[in-house]
Design a protein around this motif. Structure first.
Motif, PDB file in Angstrom:
ATOM      1  N   LEU A  21       0.806  -1.219   0.000  1.00 10.96           N
ATOM      2  CA  LEU A  21       0.000   0.000   0.000  1.00 10.96           C
ATOM      3  C   LEU A  21       0.839   1.270   0.000  1.00 10.96           C
ATOM      4  O   LEU A  21       0.538   2.235  -0.708  1.00 10.96           O
ATOM      5  CB  LEU A  21      -0.946   0.011   1.209  1.00 10.96           C
ATOM      6  CG  LEU A  21      -2.050  -1.044   1.218  1.00 10.96           C
ATOM      7  CD1 LEU A  21      -2.885  -0.922   2.476  1.00 10.96           C
ATOM      8  CD2 LEU A  21      -2.926  -0.929  -0.023  1.00 10.96           C
ATOM      9  N   TRP A  22       1.891   1.287   0.803  1.00  7.72           N
ATOM     10  CA  TRP A  22       2.632   2.542   1.002  1.00  7.72           C
ATOM     11  C   TRP A  22       3.996   2.550   0.310  1.00  7.72           C
ATOM     12  O   TRP A  22       4.644   3.598   0.276  1.00  7.72           O
ATOM     13  CB  TRP A  22       2.808   2.805   2.497  1.00  7.72           C
ATOM     14  CG  TRP A  22       1.595   2.503   3.291  1.00  7.72           C
ATOM     15  CD1 TRP A  22       1.495   1.657   4.355  1.00  7.72           C
ATOM     16  CD2 TRP A  22       0.275   3.042   3.093  1.00  7.72           C
ATOM     17  NE1 TRP A  22       0.214   1.614   4.828  1.00  7.72           N
ATOM     18  CE2 TRP A  22      -0.557   2.457   4.070  1.00  7.72           C
ATOM     19  CE3 TRP A  22      -0.286   3.938   2.187  1.00  7.72           C
ATOM     20  CZ2 TRP A  22      -1.917   2.753   4.163  1.00  7.72           C
ATOM     21  CZ3 TRP A  22      -1.640   4.224   2.284  1.00  7.72           C
ATOM     22  CH2 TRP A  22      -2.432   3.650   3.258  1.00  7.72           C
ATOM     23  N   GLY A  23       4.410   1.408  -0.245  1.00  3.24           N
ATOM     24  CA  GLY A  23       5.686   1.362  -0.939  1.00  3.24           C
ATOM     25  C   GLY A  23       5.588   1.091  -2.425  1.00  3.24           C
ATOM     26  O   GLY A  23       6.491   1.440  -3.183  1.00  3.24           O
ATOM     27  N   VAL A  24       4.481   0.451  -2.843  1.00  2.00           N
ATOM     28  CA  VAL A  24       4.328   0.070  -4.254  1.00  2.00           C
ATOM     29  C   VAL A  24       3.186   0.825  -4.920  1.00  2.00           C
ATOM     30  O   VAL A  24       3.341   1.365  -6.025  1.00  2.00           O
ATOM     31  CB  VAL A  24       4.098  -1.452  -4.377  1.00  2.00           C
ATOM     32  CG1 VAL A  24       3.900  -1.837  -5.840  1.00  2.00           C
ATOM     33  CG2 VAL A  24       5.270  -2.217  -3.772  1.00  2.00           C
ATOM     34  N   LEU A  25       2.033   0.887  -4.251  1.00  2.07           N
ATOM     35  CA  LEU A  25       0.840   1.496  -4.844  1.00  2.07           C
ATOM     36  C   LEU A  25       1.048   2.954  -5.280  1.00  2.07           C
ATOM     37  O   LEU A  25       0.548   3.349  -6.349  1.00  2.07           O
ATOM     38  CB  LEU A  25      -0.336   1.389  -3.876  1.00  2.07           C
ATOM     39  CG  LEU A  25      -1.684   1.905  -4.392  1.00  2.07           C
ATOM     40  CD1 LEU A  25      -2.098   1.156  -5.649  1.00  2.07           C
ATOM     41  CD2 LEU A  25      -2.755   1.773  -3.305  1.00  2.07           C
ATOM     42  N   PRO A  26       1.766   3.778  -4.507  1.00  2.00           N
ATOM     43  CA  PRO A  26       1.955   5.170  -4.965  1.00  2.00           C
ATOM     44  C   PRO A  26       2.635   5.270  -6.324  1.00  2.00           C
ATOM     45  O   PRO A  26       2.280   6.134  -7.142  1.00  2.00           O
ATOM     46  CB  PRO A  26       2.830   5.787  -3.863  1.00  2.00           C
ATOM     47  CG  PRO A  26       2.541   4.965  -2.651  1.00  2.00           C
ATOM     48  CD  PRO A  26       2.326   3.575  -3.155  1.00  2.00           C
ATOM     49  N   VAL A 152     -14.892  13.965   2.081  1.00  2.00           N
ATOM     50  CA  VAL A 152     -15.524  13.586   3.352  1.00  2.00           C
ATOM     51  C   VAL A 152     -14.491  13.006   4.311  1.00  2.00           C
ATOM     52  O   VAL A 152     -14.448  13.372   5.504  1.00  2.00           O
ATOM     53  CB  VAL A 152     -16.663  12.583   3.104  1.00  2.00           C
ATOM     54  CG1 VAL A 152     -17.149  11.982   4.421  1.00  2.00           C
ATOM     55  CG2 VAL A 152     -17.814  13.271   2.368  1.00  2.00           C
ATOM     56  N   PHE A 153     -13.638  12.092   3.841  1.00  2.00           N
ATOM     57  CA  PHE A 153     -12.636  11.495   4.714  1.00  2.00           C
ATOM     58  C   PHE A 153     -11.591  12.526   5.147  1.00  2.00           C
ATOM     59  O   PHE A 153     -11.047  12.439   6.247  1.00  2.00           O
ATOM     60  CB  PHE A 153     -11.963  10.319   4.012  1.00  2.00           C
ATOM     61  CG  PHE A 153     -12.887   9.150   3.791  1.00  2.00           C
ATOM     62  CD1 PHE A 153     -13.819   8.799   4.753  1.00  2.00           C
ATOM     63  CD2 PHE A 153     -12.837   8.406   2.625  1.00  2.00           C
ATOM     64  CE1 PHE A 153     -14.686   7.734   4.563  1.00  2.00           C
ATOM     65  CE2 PHE A 153     -13.696   7.339   2.422  1.00  2.00           C
ATOM     66  CZ  PHE A 153     -14.627   7.004   3.392  1.00  2.00           C
ATOM     67  N   GLY A 154     -11.314  13.500   4.284  1.00  2.00           N
ATOM     68  CA  GLY A 154     -10.409  14.567   4.691  1.00  2.00           C
ATOM     69  C   GLY A 154     -10.996  15.399   5.810  1.00  2.00           C
ATOM     70  O   GLY A 154     -10.294  15.760   6.773  1.00  2.00           O
ATOM     71  N   LEU A 155     -12.292  15.714   5.701  1.00  2.00           N
ATOM     72  CA  LEU A 155     -12.961  16.437   6.791  1.00  2.00           C
ATOM     73  C   LEU A 155     -13.028  15.594   8.050  1.00  2.00           C
ATOM     74  O   LEU A 155     -12.944  16.120   9.173  1.00  2.00           O
ATOM     75  CB  LEU A 155     -14.377  16.833   6.349  1.00  2.00           C
ATOM     76  CG  LEU A 155     -14.505  18.097   5.508  1.00  2.00           C
ATOM     77  CD1 LEU A 155     -15.950  18.276   5.038  1.00  2.00           C
ATOM     78  CD2 LEU A 155     -14.056  19.316   6.299  1.00  2.00           C
ATOM     79  N   TRP A 156     -13.179  14.289   7.880  1.00  2.00           N
ATOM     80  CA  TRP A 156     -13.211  13.395   9.030  1.00  2.00           C
ATOM     81  C   TRP A 156     -11.913  13.491   9.819  1.00  2.00           C
ATOM     82  O   TRP A 156     -11.931  13.603  11.054  1.00  2.00           O
ATOM     83  CB  TRP A 156     -13.460  11.970   8.539  1.00  2.00           C
ATOM     84  CG  TRP A 156     -13.409  10.920   9.621  1.00  2.00           C
ATOM     85  CD1 TRP A 156     -13.593  11.099  10.967  1.00  2.00           C
ATOM     86  CD2 TRP A 156     -13.161   9.530   9.445  1.00  2.00           C
ATOM     87  NE1 TRP A 156     -13.475   9.911  11.646  1.00  2.00           N
ATOM     88  CE2 TRP A 156     -13.211   8.933  10.729  1.00  2.00           C
ATOM     89  CE3 TRP A 156     -12.906   8.733   8.332  1.00  2.00           C
ATOM     90  CZ2 TRP A 156     -13.001   7.569  10.917  1.00  2.00           C
ATOM     91  CZ3 TRP A 156     -12.706   7.378   8.520  1.00  2.00           C
ATOM     92  CH2 TRP A 156     -12.750   6.808   9.796  1.00  2.00           C
ATOM     93  N   LEU A 201      -7.217   5.625   5.208  1.00  3.56           N
ATOM     94  CA  LEU A 201      -8.384   5.599   4.332  1.00  3.56           C
ATOM     95  C   LEU A 201      -8.399   6.828   3.419  1.00  3.56           C
ATOM     96  O   LEU A 201      -8.664   6.728   2.211  1.00  3.56           O
ATOM     97  CB  LEU A 201      -9.659   5.537   5.171  1.00  3.56           C
ATOM     98  CG  LEU A 201     -10.971   5.323   4.414  1.00  3.56           C
ATOM     99  CD1 LEU A 201     -10.914   4.034   3.609  1.00  3.56           C
ATOM    100  CD2 LEU A 201     -12.148   5.288   5.404  1.00  3.56           C
ATOM    101  N   HIS A 202      -8.125   7.990   3.997  1.00  4.81           N
ATOM    102  CA  HIS A 202      -8.103   9.218   3.199  1.00  4.81           C
ATOM    103  C   HIS A 202      -7.029   9.152   2.110  1.00  4.81           C
ATOM    104  O   HIS A 202      -7.254   9.572   0.968  1.00  4.81           O
ATOM    105  CB  HIS A 202      -7.834  10.411   4.130  1.00  4.81           C
ATOM    106  CG  HIS A 202      -7.773  11.731   3.416  1.00  4.81           C
ATOM    107  ND1 HIS A 202      -8.741  12.155   2.530  1.00  4.81           N
ATOM    108  CD2 HIS A 202      -6.847  12.726   3.457  1.00  4.81           C
ATOM    109  CE1 HIS A 202      -8.429  13.353   2.065  1.00  4.81           C
ATOM    110  NE2 HIS A 202      -7.275  13.718   2.604  1.00  4.81           N
ATOM    111  N   THR A 203      -5.882   8.595   2.441  1.00  2.00           N
ATOM    112  CA  THR A 203      -4.787   8.483   1.470  1.00  2.00           C
ATOM    113  C   THR A 203      -5.134   7.504   0.359  1.00  2.00           C
ATOM    114  O   THR A 203      -4.876   7.769  -0.827  1.00  2.00           O
ATOM    115  CB  THR A 203      -3.497   8.040   2.175  1.00  2.00           C
ATOM    116  OG1 THR A 203      -3.186   8.972   3.219  1.00  2.00           O
ATOM    117  CG2 THR A 203      -2.337   7.974   1.192  1.00  2.00           C
ATOM    118  N   LEU A 204      -5.721   6.383   0.695  1.00  2.00           N
ATOM    119  CA  LEU A 204      -6.085   5.386  -0.306  1.00  2.00           C
ATOM    120  C   LEU A 204      -7.137   5.925  -1.271  1.00  2.00           C
ATOM    121  O   LEU A 204      -7.054   5.713  -2.487  1.00  2.00           O
ATOM    122  CB  LEU A 204      -6.584   4.112   0.375  1.00  2.00           C
ATOM    123  CG  LEU A 204      -5.527   3.275   1.099  1.00  2.00           C
ATOM    124  CD1 LEU A 204      -6.182   2.119   1.850  1.00  2.00           C
ATOM    125  CD2 LEU A 204      -4.494   2.744   0.108  1.00  2.00           C
TER     126      LEU A 204
END
Length: 277
Positions: A21-26, A152-156, A201-204
């Motif tokens: 998620l954080w090393g390949v997906l970006p 919405v997730f950013g506001l969360w 969640l917001h990042t994904l």
């Protein structure tokens, strides 16, 4: 499981899912984004547009569009300030963490609410105006869902920081270092893994938005007509003149050493002049 340390004395376990998620997906996101834009520009230049629907309905659009776009610009500026500028830099110029936190919550909250209100109005307008709804593609419908979810997730995460107070998570110690590490091709997976689920969640959702970006109407953001800001509101045209001051086709033009072109030529439209060379 792999173990790493984000701070002295604190170990964070890194799973294979964290690496994906954080090393390949970006980097997959960047490849799809850039490749998709190139493909779209090459094979669908006529579709590279917002497909403006102002002719069908303008009352709501006059409110919703500025609210969304200006709010989004403020949100982007806030993300840049929080993710790109290291915390040590703001502290070095005398900005305390409390002052930064207050401004981030106050300005970010207003920008987030404005952006959310704007997108909801745009969706309502698109759904209730028949011709506008019929011009909406399936990809654009998906885009609206993902974009709204990202807001919405950013506001969360922003509201969660308000209610948690001093015990709230400082994303500038986890998410921000991970984000900057991506640009040097050394992703700090442990730092991102240490962030709470809401930031994950917001990042994904944000990465999902960039993945589908080239295949929706959002592509117009990469071709904003900035040169229109420097063009005259009314484009004037004048007949060609020779060195003696005569117009094309006049007797003075026939006696000139330089042949004058007949007809009208553009004045002050650099983009067209360059294209015709």
């Amino acid at each position: 499981m792999l173990a790493s340390e984000t701070e002295p004395g604190s170990a964070v376990e890194i799973s294979a899912l964290d690496v994906a998620l954080w090393g390949v997906l970006p980097y997959i996101m960047v490849v799809v984004l850039v490749g998709g834009l190139v493909w779209r520009y090459k094979y669908d230049q006529f579709g590279w547009t917002t497909r403006s629907s102002q002719l069908y309905e303008s009352r709501l659009l006059r409110i919703a569009s500025p609210l969304f776009h200006f709010g989004l610009l403020a949100v982007i500026a806030g993300h840049f300030f929080g993710l790109v500028i290291p915390m040590a830099w703001t502290q070095a110029v005398g900005m305390s963490q409390d002052f930064y936190h207050f401004n981030a919550l106050f300005v970010g909250g207003i920008a987030g609410v404005g952006t959310l209100g704007g997108i909801l109005l745009l969706i309502y307008r698109r759904r209730t105006t028949g011709p506008v709804f019929m011009a909406t593609t399936t990809n654009d419908k998906t885009m609206y869902v993902v974009l709204t979810a990202a807001i919405v997730f950013g506001l969360w995460t922003t509201l969660a920081s308000v209610f948690e107070g001093e015990h709230g998570h400082n994303y500038r110690e986890t998410v921000a270092p991970w984000f900057r590490s991506l640009f040097v091709l050394q992703p700090d997976i442990a730092a991102m893994a240490a962030a709470p689920f809401s930031f994950h969640l917001h990042t994904l959702v944000g990465m999902a938005l960039f993945i589908i970006w080239p295949f929706t109407r959002l592509v117009h953001a990469f071709t904003a007509p900035f040169h229109y800001l420097f063009r005259p509101y009314i484009v004037y045209r004048s007949r060609d003149r020779d060195r003696n001051g005569g117009t094309a086709g006049a007797p003075a033009a026939r006696t000139s050493n330089v042949a004058a072109r007949r007809g009208w030529s553009a004045v002050g439209t650099r983009d067209r002049d360059t294209r015709n060379r």
